[in-house]
Design a protein around this motif. Structure first.
Motif, PDB file in Angstrom:
ATOM      1  N   MET A  57       0.843  -1.181   0.000  1.00 38.02           N
ATOM      2  CA  MET A  57       0.000   0.000   0.000  1.00 38.02           C
ATOM      3  C   MET A  57       0.885   1.241   0.000  1.00 38.02           C
ATOM      4  N   ALA A  58       0.672   2.142  -0.948  1.00 42.69           N
ATOM      5  CA  ALA A  58       1.501   3.347  -1.050  1.00 42.69           C
ATOM      6  C   ALA A  58       1.407   4.179   0.217  1.00 42.69           C
ATOM      7  N   GLU A  59       0.226   4.165   0.848  1.00 46.88           N
ATOM      8  CA  GLU A  59       0.042   4.956   2.062  1.00 46.88           C
ATOM      9  C   GLU A  59       0.962   4.478   3.189  1.00 46.88           C
ATOM     10  N   ALA A  60       1.202   3.172   3.272  1.00 44.77           N
ATOM     11  CA  ALA A  60       2.123   2.657   4.292  1.00 44.77           C
ATOM     12  C   ALA A  60       3.520   3.198   4.065  1.00 44.77           C
ATOM     13  N   GLY A  61       3.935   3.318   2.801  1.00 47.92           N
ATOM     14  CA  GLY A  61       5.240   3.894   2.494  1.00 47.92           C
ATOM     15  C   GLY A  61       5.312   5.350   2.914  1.00 47.92           C
ATOM     16  N   GLU A  62       4.226   6.087   2.716  1.00 44.67           N
ATOM     17  CA  GLU A  62       4.209   7.494   3.120  1.00 44.67           C
ATOM     18  C   GLU A  62       4.283   7.625   4.634  1.00 44.67           C
ATOM     19  N   LEU A  63       3.533   6.775   5.345  1.00 45.41           N
ATOM     20  CA  LEU A  63       3.582   6.817   6.803  1.00 45.41           C
ATOM     21  C   LEU A  63       4.970   6.449   7.306  1.00 45.41           C
ATOM     22  N   ALA A  64       5.614   5.450   6.680  1.00 45.92           N
ATOM     23  CA  ALA A  64       6.969   5.063   7.072  1.00 45.92           C
ATOM     24  C   ALA A  64       7.936   6.226   6.880  1.00 45.92           C
ATOM     25  N   ALA A  65       7.818   6.931   5.764  1.00 47.55           N
ATOM     26  CA  ALA A  65       8.712   8.070   5.501  1.00 47.55           C
ATOM     27  C   ALA A  65       8.515   9.168   6.543  1.00 47.55           C
ATOM     28  N   LEU A  66       7.273   9.408   6.939  1.00 45.64           N
ATOM     29  CA  LEU A  66       7.002  10.435   7.946  1.00 45.64           C
ATOM     30  C   LEU A  66       7.572  10.038   9.309  1.00 45.64           C
ATOM     31  N   ILE A  67       7.362   8.785   9.716  1.00 46.62           N
ATOM     32  CA  ILE A  67       7.889   8.338  11.007  1.00 46.62           C
ATOM     33  C   ILE A  67       9.410   8.390  11.004  1.00 46.62           C
ATOM     34  N   ASP A  68      10.018   7.966   9.907  1.00 45.80           N
ATOM     35  CA  ASP A  68      11.472   8.009   9.795  1.00 45.80           C
ATOM     36  C   ASP A  68      11.982   9.446   9.904  1.00 45.80           C
ATOM     37  N   ARG A  69      11.280  10.351   9.266  1.00 40.99           N
ATOM     38  CA  ARG A  69      11.681  11.765   9.269  1.00 40.99           C
ATOM     39  C   ARG A  69      11.601  12.369  10.662  1.00 40.99           C
ATOM     40  N   PHE A  70      10.531  12.100  11.373  1.00 35.03           N
ATOM     41  CA  PHE A  70      10.306  12.789  12.635  1.00 35.03           C
ATOM     42  C   PHE A  70      10.815  12.021  13.860  1.00 35.03           C
ATOM     43  N   SER A  71      11.192  10.755  13.693  1.00 36.71           N
ATOM     44  CA  SER A  71      11.765  10.023  14.830  1.00 36.71           C
ATOM     45  C   SER A  71      13.263  10.228  14.918  1.00 36.71           C
ATOM     46  N   GLY A  72      13.933  10.234  13.773  1.00 37.59           N
ATOM     47  CA  GLY A  72      15.367  10.527  13.759  1.00 37.59           C
ATOM     48  C   GLY A  72      16.231   9.373  14.206  1.00 37.59           C
ATOM     49  N   ALA A  73      16.245   9.064  15.503  1.00 38.14           N
ATOM     50  CA  ALA A  73      17.108   8.026  16.050  1.00 38.14           C
ATOM     51  C   ALA A  73      16.285   6.846  16.536  1.00 38.14           C
ATOM     52  N   ASP A  74      16.979   5.722  16.772  1.00 38.15           N
ATOM     53  CA  ASP A  74      16.300   4.549  17.311  1.00 38.15           C
ATOM     54  C   ASP A  74      15.746   4.845  18.705  1.00 38.15           C
ATOM     55  N   GLY A  75      14.635   4.198  19.024  1.00 39.52           N
ATOM     56  CA  GLY A  75      14.044   4.327  20.344  1.00 39.52           C
ATOM     57  C   GLY A  75      12.649   4.901  20.292  1.00 39.52           C
ATOM     58  N   ILE A  76      12.140   5.229  21.476  1.00 40.59           N
ATOM     59  CA  ILE A  76      10.810   5.831  21.607  1.00 40.59           C
ATOM     60  C   ILE A  76      10.958   7.339  21.555  1.00 40.59           C
ATOM     61  N   GLN A  77      10.179   7.985  20.682  1.00 37.02           N
ATOM     62  CA  GLN A  77      10.272   9.425  20.517  1.00 37.02           C
ATOM     63  C   GLN A  77       8.917  10.063  20.820  1.00 37.02           C
ATOM     64  N   PRO A  78       8.747  10.677  21.993  1.00 41.16           N
ATOM     65  CA  PRO A  78       7.526  11.464  22.228  1.00 41.16           C
ATOM     66  C   PRO A  78       7.459  12.604  21.218  1.00 41.16           C
ATOM     67  N   THR A  79       6.272  13.056  20.916  1.00 44.77           N
ATOM     68  CA  THR A  79       6.112  14.125  19.933  1.00 44.77           C
ATOM     69  C   THR A  79       5.366  15.304  20.548  1.00 44.77           C
ATOM     70  N   ALA A  80       5.271  16.381  19.768  1.00 42.89           N
ATOM     71  CA  ALA A  80       4.537  17.563  20.207  1.00 42.89           C
ATOM     72  C   ALA A  80       3.037  17.334  20.192  1.00 42.89           C
TER      73      ALA A  80
END
Length: 302
Positions: free
Chosen positions: A1-24
């Motif tokens: 599903m193309a949408e899964a690829g988009e979600l993966a790209a967003l999570i990768d972009r905003f998580s940055g490093a390995d681990g749990i990343q709280p967000t705003a």
């Protein structure tokens, strides 16, 4: 599903490093892991987990829940689990979002949507998998995308969160969400028992004492508690004790005898036996292994 690829790209972009990343965004957490992990013991809180890339297994009792971009996980109560990322690499890391489930937000949504069910269904297992739909994925993408425009979060994030929950209400998980939201339901009686155990896990207790806290009969509490958590109240207490002792030994450098006593064990030998049974190694050996590999510490990659 193309949408899964988009979600993966967003999570990768905003998580940055390995681990749990709280967000705003309130209640939204991003999780990244670039390699498979050892089994990790943790207390999982009520949440929706959507994997955008990779694969993970969670074990509750004897049941294994295997989820990936095609399946999401819903957790309805605080429950000790064993989780393990089983598919991840530096080029294709495990990427997941976790949206913590707030009973107040759920209650307001159910009231507005007219989706309340007056009948209180019997509690179910606290973990459940279901198939990811395009509508759910689209709403999740729009929620994570808001991290790029912080000024919009206050106004638009609650709308995206409500849509995600609304989509869940119209899946087989709808009954589970209504149980979480009901202040007077059977699941909340189990939650009262869980909350009491979490606050008093160092102390001995009887099933009758916990049943009184939950406002249930002892037999009903035992049956419903085991259905929801896959363990008895005493087994639940033991998991909390041992996980806390592990944290004390790793984080505060307590020895096994001191950590066992701190969490309520009178017998060091009993503590060592039960610790080894849960974590697969005696306390000293297990702690040494954890210190060599910090990412293995409980709760690192929920």
């Amino acid at each position: 599903m193309a949408e899964a690829g988009e979600l993966a790209a967003l999570i990768d972009r905003f998580s940055g490093a390995d681990g749990i990343q709280p967000t705003a965004i309130p209640r939204l957490v991003l999780i990244r892991c670039s390699q498979p992990t050892e089994p990790l013991h943790a207390l999982h809180e009520p949440a929706l987990c959507i994997v955008a890339q990779g694969r993970k297994q969670v074990m509750l009792g004897d049941t294994i829940y295997d989820y990936d971009p095609a399946h999401y996980l819903v957790v309805s109560v605080d429950v000790p689990i064993i989780g393990q990322v089983i598919e991840a690499s530096p080029s294709r890391p495990y990427l997941c979002l976790r949206l913590d489930l707030d009973p107040v937000v759920l209650s307001a949504l159910i009231l507005d949507a007219g989706a309340d069910d007056a009948t209180d269904q019997l509690p179910q297992s606290s973990l459940q998998l279901d198939v990811v739909t395009l509508e759910l994925l689209d709403a999740a993408i729009r929620l994570v995308r808001l991290l790029a425009t912080p000024r919009d979060i206050g106004m638009l994030a609650p709308l995206a969160e409500r849509e995600i929950l609304y989509r869940l209400l119209h899946t087989p998980q709808g009954a589970r969400l209504r149980q979480i939201a009901r202040a007077d339901g059977k699941l909340q009686q189990i939650n009262r028992a869980i909350d009491w155990i979490k606050k008093n896990f160092r102390e001995s207790f009887s099933i009758e004492q916990i049943a009184a806290e939950a406002r249930m009969s002892a037999s009903a509490l035992h049956d419903h508690f085991k259905t929801v958590t896959a363990m008895t109240p005493l087994q639940y207490q033991k998991q909390l004790r041992l996980q806390e002792a592990r944290r004390l030994m790793v984080g505060l450098s307590l020895d096994a005898a001191a950590a066992g006593h701190e969490v309520g064990y009178d017998s060091p030998s009993q503590f060592s036996r039960e610790y080894r049974r849960l974590f697969g190694a005696p306390p000293a050996r297990d702690v040494a292994r954890l210190r060599e590999t910090p990412g293995m510490l409980a709760g690192t990659l929920l």
